[in-house]
Design a protein around this motif. Structure first.
Motif, PDB file in Angstrom:
ATOM      1  N   ALA A 108       7.053   6.896   3.234  1.00 32.59           N
ATOM      2  CA  ALA A 108       6.167   7.678   2.360  1.00 32.59           C
ATOM      3  C   ALA A 108       6.905   8.383   1.235  1.00 32.59           C
ATOM      4  N   ALA A 109       8.084   7.896   0.856  1.00 26.97           N
ATOM      5  CA  ALA A 109       8.834   8.539  -0.226  1.00 26.97           C
ATOM      6  C   ALA A 109       8.046   8.561  -1.531  1.00 26.97           C
TER       7      ALA A 109
ATOM      8  N   ALA B 186      -0.095  -3.316   3.321  1.00 25.19           N
ATOM      9  CA  ALA B 186       0.672  -3.634   2.121  1.00 25.19           C
ATOM     10  C   ALA B 186       1.849  -2.686   1.988  1.00 25.19           C
ATOM     11  N   ALA B 187       2.854  -3.131   1.262  1.00 19.32           N
ATOM     12  CA  ALA B 187       4.023  -2.312   0.957  1.00 19.32           C
ATOM     13  C   ALA B 187       4.186  -2.242  -0.551  1.00 19.32           C
ATOM     14  N   MET B 188       4.707  -1.117  -1.029  1.00 14.00           N
ATOM     15  CA  MET B 188       4.962  -0.914  -2.457  1.00 14.00           C
ATOM     16  C   MET B 188       6.466  -0.879  -2.674  1.00 14.00           C
ATOM     17  N   VAL B 189       6.954  -1.817  -3.506  1.00 15.72           N
ATOM     18  CA  VAL B 189       8.385  -2.020  -3.717  1.00 15.72           C
ATOM     19  C   VAL B 189       8.752  -1.585  -5.131  1.00 15.72           C
ATOM     20  N   SER B 190       9.673  -0.643  -5.258  1.00 17.44           N
ATOM     21  CA  SER B 190      10.052  -0.142  -6.577  1.00 17.44           C
ATOM     22  C   SER B 190      11.006  -1.104  -7.267  1.00 17.44           C
ATOM     23  N   ARG B 191      11.163  -0.903  -8.563  1.00 12.91           N
ATOM     24  CA  ARG B 191      12.110  -1.703  -9.324  1.00 12.91           C
ATOM     25  C   ARG B 191      13.548  -1.441  -8.876  1.00 12.91           C
TER      26      ARG B 191
ATOM     27  N   SER C  90      13.460  -0.363  -3.531  1.00 11.45           N
ATOM     28  CA  SER C  90      13.090   0.506  -2.421  1.00 11.45           C
ATOM     29  C   SER C  90      11.612   0.355  -2.070  1.00 11.45           C
ATOM     30  N   ILE C  91      11.334   0.110  -0.799  1.00  9.74           N
ATOM     31  CA  ILE C  91       9.950   0.158  -0.312  1.00  9.74           C
ATOM     32  C   ILE C  91       9.660   1.619  -0.007  1.00  9.74           C
ATOM     33  N   ASP C  92       8.804   2.222  -0.830  1.00 11.25           N
ATOM     34  CA  ASP C  92       8.539   3.662  -0.746  1.00 11.25           C
ATOM     35  C   ASP C  92       7.175   3.986  -0.162  1.00 11.25           C
ATOM     36  N   TRP C  93       6.404   2.949   0.177  1.00 15.60           N
ATOM     37  CA  TRP C  93       5.089   3.195   0.774  1.00 15.60           C
ATOM     38  C   TRP C  93       4.740   2.046   1.700  1.00 15.60           C
ATOM     39  N   LEU C  94       4.432   2.379   2.951  1.00 16.88           N
ATOM     40  CA  LEU C  94       4.042   1.366   3.934  1.00 16.88           C
ATOM     41  C   LEU C  94       3.287   2.040   5.059  1.00 16.88           C
ATOM     42  N   CYS C  95       2.069   1.558   5.318  1.00 13.86           N
ATOM     43  CA  CYS C  95       1.257   2.034   6.446  1.00 13.86           C
ATOM     44  C   CYS C  95       1.172   0.915   7.475  1.00 13.86           C
TER      45      CYS C  95
END
Length: 617
Positions: free
Chosen positions: A41-42, A17-22, A25-30
């Motif tokens: 990993a920002a 999964a990826a985490m997309v900020s408002r 920016s995708i700040d998390w992806l494994c």
């Protein structure tokens, strides 16, 4: 500065999964799966630890989209941006995995003309390793060790002087679109991965069809359908499709206390979620997912009962060594950042009850189980019969001293009760007398040692006056009926754990427990516990208050309907790993409970304080 946890959206391909900020920016992806090392990993550090931002060119470093939403009944995220020169929409999604992990970002012009920028800063191995990068007109390739990422930008040439980032500037006009496709592959592959060449329209349509077909199976028709559907989609997104395991969250080390040490890796599968997960999926109409989860569970727990763990990897692996990442500054300075989870080595009695409760639920639902499962049940009960009197770390995996936790003993009762019921269904009653004796002995002990007559409530552990929200589960588990005076007294007492209208797991440091969990500082209120409180209020005849609590929890979801593990009522923000499966599971269960007709009250006589009660057979 890190974005608020509630600012993040989730996209998933059912393996990571990826985490997309408002802010786009995708700040998390494994990659390539949930528990792999992060390459973006920002979220747990600074931009130098990896991000991929697509947004209008702006002097404001943290410009945010004007509005965003998931397409109905999908996990396709749409973010709309308004600028002085026009409007654009960015569509973010991950196609369900059939080849290699892939992120597709489509920029669509809605009006006027908007200058856009894509900035990709890859940092492999948990935000630490700078890759070697090659770029041409076709695509950009980044390689470090075993990992490679290919970025197709539809012929856009990267901007010179990007430093450690790959930057593409482009303009999108009304009625036109630009697609950027990001694909991970093993670094030994030299040819461009196939997903790079697939038409964006085709991939988007297939992804949309997949989610809408899946959502159409949902059987819930109550007043909170949108919330239930979003929670079920989130649970599906947290499923590791190859094995059926469901991770607790796609993130690690998002803090329960800003600036503190309560930072854990939740990219693994917890047995505590077993029965709740099965119940939630079966109620929702998702039998295939329930069957897959049961398959993961049975494979994971295979072996000696003494070796049963509270948490396993997505593939059922047992070794999850806990390490720290000192090069990551932590979310808003919350350190350490942890990968892996040392809870695998803890002794927790409750897991036996969780497993047997799940097995009984599966049996009643007609889900086929391997023939060796009954042998496993007998082995677990033999082991539990020898060990149940021992102190343990409890449901919350405390890192303080082991204790005689009441919930652990209640779950021992659950294990014996469910084993008896399974034996009745299967016609295997050879051990019934022994298990019935165990069940009754545990019941008497809990009612004697776990009940505090002065407080009029069940407490956290024997001899302690402290409360624990897990006692709210007593009627749901069948240990005592909802009409029992001790249940009602315990529910009344739980007001002591409320803060700002929500419920804590227990009183943290500074509130009377002096280190029961072995960690300094306090934490937020626990979302699942607030929902357990709503359930307990409803089952004890306080339906109106239960609905108010449920609506209050719905109000702390982010704008996309996502819940983290905790909520800080003082700061009005989400805390802990997100989105949290446990929170969404509890939401679905509460919605079903409150959507059912209110049962006729069946008052039970008030027992004498400390007296026993008949076990439910």
């Amino acid at each position: 500065m890190n974005s608020p946890i509630e600012d993040y959206a989730l996209i998933s391909d059912l393996e990571t999964a990826a985490m997309v900020s408002r802010g786009g920016s995708i700040d998390w992806l494994c990659l390539p799966r949930f528990d792999s090392p992060a390459c973006l990993a920002a979220m747990l550090g600074t931009p130098d630890n990896g991000f991929w931002r697509i947004a209008p060119v702006s002097r404001a470093a943290h410009a945010r989209c004007a509005s965003r939403a998931y397409r109905p009944d999908t996990l396709i995220l749409e973010s709309r941006w308004e600028t002085a020169t026009g409007a654009v929409r960015v569509v973010d999604f991950m196609p369900p995995r059939s080849r290699l992990p892939c992120i597709v970002r489509v920029v669509e012009g809605l009006s006027g003309s908007v200058s856009m920028r894509s900035e990709l800063r890859l940092r492999f191995h948990q935000g630490r390793v700078l890759p070697w990068i090659q770029a041409d007109e076709a695509c950009t390739v980044a390689v470090a060790g075993p990992d490679a990422v290919w970025l197709n930008t539809e012929g856009l040439a990267p901007e010179p002087g990007g430093g450690n980032s790959t930057v593409h500037d482009f303009t999108v006009r009304a009625g036109h679109s630009t697609t950027l496709t990001f694909v991970w592959a093993p670094s030994y592959r030299t040819a461009p991965p196939a997903p790079l060449s697939l038409p964006a329209e085709t991939v988007l349509r297939e992804t949309s069809d997949f989610w809408r077909l899946w959502a159409s199976q949902c059987r819930y028709e109550g007043p909170w359908r949108d919330a239930v559907m979003r929670s079920l989609i989130t649970l599906k997104a947290l499923t590791y499709a190859p094995t059926g395991g469901i991770v607790a969250a796609p993130t690690t080390s998002l803090p329960g206390s800003i600036g503190g040490e309560r930072n854990w890796d939740h990219r693994h599968c917890w047995l505590r979620d077993s029965a709740l997960t099965l119940s939630c999926l079966l109620r929702g109409g998702y039998r295939d997912e329930a069957t897959a989860w049961l398959g993961w569970l049975v494979r994971a727990i295979a072996g000696e009962p003494a070796d049963l763990q509270t948490v396993y990897g997505v593939a059922g692996q047992r070794l999850l060594p806990e390490t720290e990442a000192p090069w990551l500054s932590g979310y808003e300075g919350s350190r350490p950042v942890r990968f892996g989870n040392s809870a695998v080595s803890q002794f927790q009695l409750d897991v036996y009850g969780e497993v047997l409760d799940a097995l009984l639920l599966s049996l009643r639902a007609g889900i086929p189980m391997p023939g060796h499962v009954w042998t496993l049940v007998e082995a677990m009960m033999d082991h539990l019969g020898r060990q149940w009197r021992e102190p343990d770390q409890g449901l919350w995996q405390v890192r303080g001293p082991a204790r005689q936790f009441v919930h652990s003993k209640v779950m021992t009762w659950v294990a014996a009760d469910r084993a008896l019921r399974m034996g009745e269904l299967l016609g295997r009653n050879g051990s019934s007398a022994r298990w019935r004796t165990l069940r009754d002995e545990v019941h008497r002990q809990v009612c004697r040692e776990g009940w505090d007559a002065g407080r009029g409530a069940f407490v956290q552990s024997y001899g302690s006056p402290a409360l624990d929200a897990s006692a709210l589960l007593i009627p749901r588990l069948g240990f005592l009926p909802a009409g029992d005076g001790r249940v009602r007294g315990t529910v009344r007492a739980m007001g002591e754990l409320t803060h700002g209208g929500f419920v804590r797991r227990y009183a943290s440091n500074g509130q009377g427990l002096h280190g029961v969990d072995g960690m300094p500082g306090r934490e937020g209120t626990f979302v699942a516990c607030s929902l357990w409180y709503a359930d307990a209020l409803a089952t004890t005849g306080r339906r109106e208050q239960a609905t108010e609590m449920f609506e209050r929890v719905l109000g702390i979801r982010n704008d996309l309907g996502l819940l983290s593990e905790q909520w800080d009522p003082d700061a009005g923000r989400q805390l802990g790993n997100a989105p949290q499966a446990f929170s969404h599971l509890a939401l679905v269960e509460t919605a079903y409970l409150l959507s059912e007709p209110e049962p006729e009250p069946e008052p039970e006589p008030e027992p004498e304080p400390g007296s026993g009660s008949k076990s439910l057979a």
